[in-house]
Scaffold this active site. Structure first.
Site, mmCIF file in Angstrom:
data_model
loop_
_atom_site.group_PDB
_atom_site.id
_atom_site.type_symbol
_atom_site.label_atom_id
_atom_site.label_comp_id
_atom_site.label_asym_id
_atom_site.label_seq_id
_atom_site.Cartn_x
_atom_site.Cartn_y
_atom_site.Cartn_z
ATOM 1 N N CYS A 109 -4.671 2.274 -3.790
ATOM 2 C CA CYS A 109 -3.434 2.793 -3.170
ATOM 3 C C CYS A 109 -2.269 1.830 -3.362
ATOM 4 O O CYS A 109 -1.386 1.728 -2.488
ATOM 5 C CB CYS A 109 -3.615 3.105 -1.685
ATOM 6 S SG CYS A 109 -4.748 4.460 -1.393
ATOM 7 N N GLN B 62 -4.755 -5.237 6.817
ATOM 8 C CA GLN B 62 -5.759 -6.172 6.320
ATOM 9 C C GLN B 62 -5.756 -7.507 7.065
ATOM 10 O O GLN B 62 -6.728 -8.254 6.984
ATOM 11 C CB GLN B 62 -5.542 -6.451 4.821
ATOM 12 C CG GLN B 62 -5.700 -5.230 3.936
ATOM 13 C CD GLN B 62 -7.123 -4.688 3.916
ATOM 14 O OE1 GLN B 62 -8.097 -5.403 4.174
ATOM 15 N NE2 GLN B 62 -7.267 -3.412 3.611
ATOM 16 N N LYS C 72 -10.795 -1.022 10.366
ATOM 17 C CA LYS C 72 -10.897 -2.218 9.521
ATOM 18 C C LYS C 72 -11.187 -3.475 10.354
ATOM 19 O O LYS C 72 -11.306 -4.561 9.822
ATOM 20 C CB LYS C 72 -9.610 -2.401 8.709
ATOM 21 C CG LYS C 72 -9.390 -1.277 7.680
ATOM 22 C CD LYS C 72 -8.172 -1.551 6.828
ATOM 23 C CE LYS C 72 -7.621 -0.313 6.170
ATOM 24 N NZ LYS C 72 -8.230 -0.015 4.878
ATOM 25 N N HIS D 159 0.882 -1.172 0.000
ATOM 26 C CA HIS D 159 0.000 0.000 0.000
ATOM 27 C C HIS D 159 0.926 1.230 0.000
ATOM 28 O O HIS D 159 2.027 1.173 0.546
ATOM 29 C CB HIS D 159 -0.828 -0.055 1.284
ATOM 30 C CG HIS D 159 -1.912 0.959 1.387
ATOM 31 N ND1 HIS D 159 -1.681 2.266 1.781
ATOM 32 C CD2 HIS D 159 -3.244 0.873 1.164
ATOM 33 C CE1 HIS D 159 -2.834 2.916 1.805
ATOM 34 N NE2 HIS D 159 -3.802 2.104 1.434
ATOM 35 N N ASP E 136 2.831 -4.728 8.011
ATOM 36 C CA ASP E 136 1.625 -3.928 7.825
ATOM 37 C C ASP E 136 0.426 -4.876 7.970
ATOM 38 O O ASP E 136 0.125 -5.661 7.076
ATOM 39 C CB ASP E 136 1.675 -3.275 6.435
ATOM 40 C CG ASP E 136 0.362 -2.580 6.073
ATOM 41 O OD1 ASP E 136 -0.614 -2.704 6.830
ATOM 42 O OD2 ASP E 136 0.329 -1.929 5.012
#
Ligand code: PMP
Length: 404
Positions: free
Chosen positions: A362, A201, A224, A121, A198
């Protein structure tokens, strides 16, 4: 199909869009909120709104306790050793920037290398680019295979004595690929590099255990994981957080201030300058408790079924290609249709009450890798049902007919 009853707990799911029942498949952008989370926000503002940590009155004490209870809930949710390792941020983006501005500025020097991947991202690319430019360091990129997986062989070749940091996404927001982060982390540590994961998600789909994973930093966003916007988390290993310089200066992050010199607060407050996002942080605990009560295993099975069902049906549509067919995928599917711009598909689906995301998500370098301007992305959450996928498939047939 399990989890059919859960929908009633998400008030937004009963609304209509363009005269049709909402089908919400934009969960990777942000998930919807259960009533409990909405109630937690209202309850805070209605009964114990106060600034935290410094107050001696009842409201301040209640707010502080609730805020710190979220820190403990997050610690448990990601499997960290101590609450001192949990820093509240605005979101994943701010968490990554915090590491780049503090650890990065302290540890990266001219000629060093930072490895990211081809499926990052922008928020896990740009902070490192800024840092590399400033320090005259180099950014290296792990290539993505045609299936949408990271080439681990190529990654191992990139690793070397100059590698100081590896920053990779756990689950791709554009392809759904679940990256094999354990292998990535072990290899990085062998050359003495630190690893940032990261988890924007992954936190919602996978069981997270930062100690087992042995990552040095892990970032995710509240919005999220069925929680509010404006709150996120940076996990960092205690010894790293202790050594890093401060991020922003202001109230709360200090121990003692004179005009000559300031001493800084202990972890985790050292990195939390100013009045934080109290309400949203408190409601994040409600969201995490909600996930735990439903059961991550149950959610995982449910979402895997939705993904398999959607993939099988999408494949029957002529001229439709799925982008990213990794062996391990989370509940997310991206696709393109020959001769039709993704945005046109998104607009027509919206007219049928179906919310999907279209565009580059993104991840512009990843789109370039696949030679496409963008994709249509349907991403699933615990409340989605196979009947909604039927609506999507019917909608896609209509859309394609209209546009060709
Ligand atoms: N990384 C990934 C993989 C993401 O999907 C996102 C959100 N789309 C981010 C980072 C940034 O998260 P936020 O905007 O909540 O800071």
């Amino acid at each position: 199909m399990v989890l059919t009853d859960i929908r009633q707990q998400f008030p937004i799911l009963s609304r209509m869009v363009k005269g049709k029942p909402l089908v919400y498949f934009d969960n990777a952008a942000t998930s919807q909120k259960p009533q409990q989370v909405i109630d937690a926000l209202t309850h805070y503002y209605s009964f114990y709104n106060a600034n935290i940590h410094r107050g001696i009155h009842t409201l301040a004490e209640e707010a502080t306790m609730a805020y710190e209870a979220t820190r403990e809930a997050v610690r448990d949710f990601v499997g960290a050793d101590a609450t001192e390792e949990i820093i509240f941020t605005k979101g994943t983006t701010e968490a990554i920037n915090l590491v780049a501005y503090t650890w990065g500025r302290q540890n990266i020097t001219a000629g060093d290398e930072i490895i990211i991947s081809g499926m990052e991202h922008h928020s896990n690319i740009v902070p490192w680019q800024i840092l590399c430019e400033e320090k005259k360091a180099f950014l290296k990129v792990i290539p993505v295979t045609d299936e949408g997986e990271l080439s681990i062989e190529a990654y191992k070749e990139l690793l070397g004595s100059k590698t100081k940091l590896v920053a990779v996404v756990h689950v791709s927001n554009s392809l759904g690929t679940i990256n094999h982060v354990n292998e990535i982390i072990t290899a990085a540590h062998l050359v003495g590099a630190k690893v940032l994961i990261d988890g924007a998600q992954s936190a919602v789909h996978l069981d997270i255990d930062v100690q087992k994973m042995d990552c040095d930093f892990f970032a995710f966003s509240g919005h999220k994981v069925y929680g509010p916007t404006g709150v996120g988390v940076l996990y960092g290993k205690r010894e790293l957080l202790e050594d890093m310089p401060v991020f922003q200066g202001g109230g709360e992050m200090i121990k003692d201030v004179t005009f000559e010199q300031t001493t800084y607060n202990d972890l985790p407050y050292k990195y939390e300058a100013g009045t934080p996002n109290i309400a949203d942080t408190i409601a994040l605990k409600t969201a995490l408790d909600f996930i735990t009560a439903v059961g991550k295993d149950k959610i995982r099975v449910h979402e895997a079924n939705l993904l398999a069902y959607a993939t099988a049906h999408l494949k029957t549509i002529p001229d439709l290609s799925i982008i990213g067919e990794a062996k391990d995928k989370a509940g997310l599917v991206s696709f393109v249709v020959k001769g039709i711009h993704p945005q046109d598909i998104g607009v027509l689906l919206d007219n049928m009450g179906i919310a999907v995301r279209t565009g580059h998500h993104c991840t512009q370098p990843l789109m370039k890798r696949f030679g496409i301007p963008g994709t249509v992305r349907a991403s699933f959450a615990m409340y989605n049902q196979p009947e909604e996928i039927d609506v999507l498939i019917t909608g896609l047939h209509k859309t394609i007919k209209m546009l060709t």
